[in-house]
Enzyme design. Structure first.
Site, PDB file in Angstrom:
ATOM      1  N   GLU A 167       0.793  -1.232   0.000  1.00 46.29           N
ATOM      2  CA  GLU A 167       0.000   0.000   0.000  1.00 46.29           C
ATOM      3  C   GLU A 167       0.827   1.286   0.000  1.00 46.29           C
ATOM      4  O   GLU A 167       0.936   1.983   1.013  1.00 46.29           O
ATOM      5  CB  GLU A 167      -0.982   0.010   1.176  1.00 46.29           C
ATOM      6  N   GLU A 351      -6.026  -8.006  -0.171  1.00 46.43           N
ATOM      7  CA  GLU A 351      -6.667  -7.806   1.133  1.00 46.43           C
ATOM      8  C   GLU A 351      -8.120  -7.438   0.916  1.00 46.43           C
ATOM      9  O   GLU A 351      -8.427  -6.613   0.050  1.00 46.43           O
ATOM     10  CB  GLU A 351      -6.026  -6.653   1.935  1.00 46.43           C
TER      11      GLU A 351
HETATM   12  C1  FCB Z   1      -4.781  -2.154   5.295  1.00 45.59           C
HETATM   13  C2  FCB Z   1      -3.453  -2.631   5.833  1.00 45.59           C
HETATM   14  C3  FCB Z   1      -3.550  -3.697   6.874  1.00 45.59           C
HETATM   15  C4  FCB Z   1      -4.717  -3.470   7.800  1.00 45.59           C
HETATM   16  C5  FCB Z   1      -5.979  -3.241   7.008  1.00 45.59           C
HETATM   17  C6  FCB Z   1      -7.208  -3.074   7.856  1.00 45.59           C
HETATM   18  O1  FCB Z   1      -4.658  -0.843   4.850  1.00 45.59           O
HETATM   19  O2  FCB Z   1      -2.667  -3.119   4.788  1.00 45.59           O
HETATM   20  O3  FCB Z   1      -2.325  -3.758   7.567  1.00 45.59           O
HETATM   21  O4  FCB Z   1      -4.433  -2.434   8.663  1.00 45.59           O
HETATM   22  O5  FCB Z   1      -5.822  -2.111   6.207  1.00 45.59           O
END
Ligand code: FCB
Length: 437
Positions: A167, A351
């Site tokens: 990210e 994610e």
């Molecule tokens: C993302 C992150 C992860 C976690 C989620 C909820 O931005 O990569 O580490 O904090 O959000």
């Protein structure tokens, strides 16, 4: 669950994700101090000043956690390697225990038939490098490439995939412009430098891993679907700029060799010298692109300095984070990234998940619903042609949610942070059944 493994192509990777600082316990095993330790130790930055010193104590409970992954029926596990655990000073002499730890993790995964998906950097910058300016210092691309070489010499022959950075938006903008994450800066020059160096670091780390023969290299970006707060032209422009900074800046650098012009209107005066010459380095050929997706935002104009925009609350149901639940955004981004940027490159959801005020003795139906809705959105994108090869749930277990400490629970597995006892939630059992089907 409303989906079954049998609905997905052969070889599709169902995975769960964590990151090093959020689960391992940085007080153990000879890890060096990180900028998250010092950020958390500074009043006002983190809820209850909580830090990752113990976290889920995964450092000592790795085998139990690996067994839980196997019980879930995962094809892959996305983890990160802590730079400060491997190189406590950020550079120089490696910590043998740190290298051994990731070696055992990779072997433990392979022994259980789970593919290791590695991320080099998920935010815990060694404090010694923060002292040198961290992401503001152009040398960081070389430091990261050197770290990539040290860790991948040890595990690179056995990982299924690897990405340099989790990210870029959070590493750069959230942490150097908004000040919400370590190092907690609110400075446009620091932000502009970090925005660019996070990408030169990506490029040099990819080069270093390619030189070692590490296979299947990608990038992991995060996305938020942006709605203008109302029908005015001003809100449309504000939303467009937010979208440029959040969703198009890093993809532009990685896949088009250019940054969005409306973002450069604000950032150009603050960029590092010679930034225009770095796009060959940044645009290293990649094997896949990962998308992290959680929510949408409503953006309104705000009077004041550039970028002159802010968030307003939206009407949809929200998670424990206060984030609106908007699965349509995931479908949109999978199609949009493919058609506008990556053009047929394999995509992964790296994610997706929700925080919920879970208790160990209550079913987390809200998470089951969230996962169902988002997997269905991904299936719609696949039906429309998006080349999605895997789907990763955030997170395997409750963990340290950065500035929000331990109270936001994202896990498929409940963790009692007093006893560190793990209890699989209803979502874990539902997912296990879906993946076994
Ligand atoms: C993302 C992150 C992860 C976690 C989620 C909820 O931005 O990569 O580490 O904090 O959000």
């Amino acid at each position: 669950m409303t989906f079954k493994r049998s609905e997905f192509p052969k070889g599709f990777q169902f995975a769960a994700a964590t990151s090093s600082y959020q689960i391992e316990g940085h007080g153990h095993g000879g890890a060096g101090p990180t900028h998250w330790d010092t950020f958390a130790a500074t009043p006002g930055n983190v809820v209850r000043a909580e830090n990752g010193a113990i976290a889920c104590d995964h450092y000592h409970r790795m085998d139990e956690d690996l067994d839980l992954m196997q019980g879930l029926g995962l094809d892959a596990y996305r983890f990160s390697t802590s730079w400060a655990r491997v190189l406590p000073e950020g550079r120089g002499t490696p910590n043998a225990d740190g290298l051994d730890f990731y070696d055992r993790l990779v072997d433990g995964l392979l022994k259980r038939g789970i593919n290791p998906m590695a991320t080099l950097y998920h935010w815990e910058l060694p404090a010694a490098l923060a002292d040198l300016g961290g992401w503001r210092n152009p040398d960081i691309s070389h430091w990261l490439a050197d770290f990539a070489t040290v860790i991948m010499r040890r595990i690179g022959d056995r990982v299924y995939s690897a990405a340099p950075i989790n990210e870029p938006w959070c590493v750069a903008w959230l942490s150097h412009f908004m000040g919400h994450h370590a190092p907690g800066l609110r400075d446009i020059r620091a932000a502009a430098h970090a925005m660019h160096h996070v990408l030169t670091g990506h490029g040099r780390a990819v080069q270093a891993m390619r030189a070692l023969g590490v296979k299947n290299l990608g990038a992991v970006c995060n996305f938020e679907y942006v709605h203008p707060a109302d029908d005015t032209a001003e809100a449309a422009a504000a939303a467009r700029l937010y979208d440029g900074i959040y969703n198009r800046f890093f993809l532009g650098g990685l896949f088009k060799g250019a940054y969005p012009p409306e973002v450069m209107e604000g950032l150009a005066p603050h960029m590092p010298k010679g930034w225009q010459d770095d796009f060959d380095l940044i645009g290293q050929p990649l094997d896949w692109c990962g998308l992290n997706y959680y929510t949408c935002k409503r953006i309104a104009p705000v009077k004041g300095a550039w970028p002159g925009h802010g968030e307003v609350p939206g009407p949809l149901p929200k998670t424990q984070m206060g984030w609106e639940i908007y699965p349509e955004g995931l479908e949109y981004f999978l199609k949009w990234v493919d058609t506008e940027y990556t053009k047929g490159l394999p995509l992964y959801v790296t994610e997706s998940g929700m925080a919920n005020a879970d208790r160990a003795d209550q079913p987390d139906q809200a998470r089951i619903d969230y996962l169902n809705a988002h997997v269905a959105a991904a299936q719609r994108a696949m039906a429309a042609g998006a080349p999605l090869k895997g789907y990763t749930f955030w997170s395997l277990m409750d963990n340290y949610e950065w500035a929000l400490g331990y109270e936001k629970r994202f896990g498929l597995i409940h963790v009692d942070f007093e006893t560190l006892k793990r209890t699989p939630k209803a979502s874990y059992h539902a997912l296990a059944a879906a993946l076994a089907s």
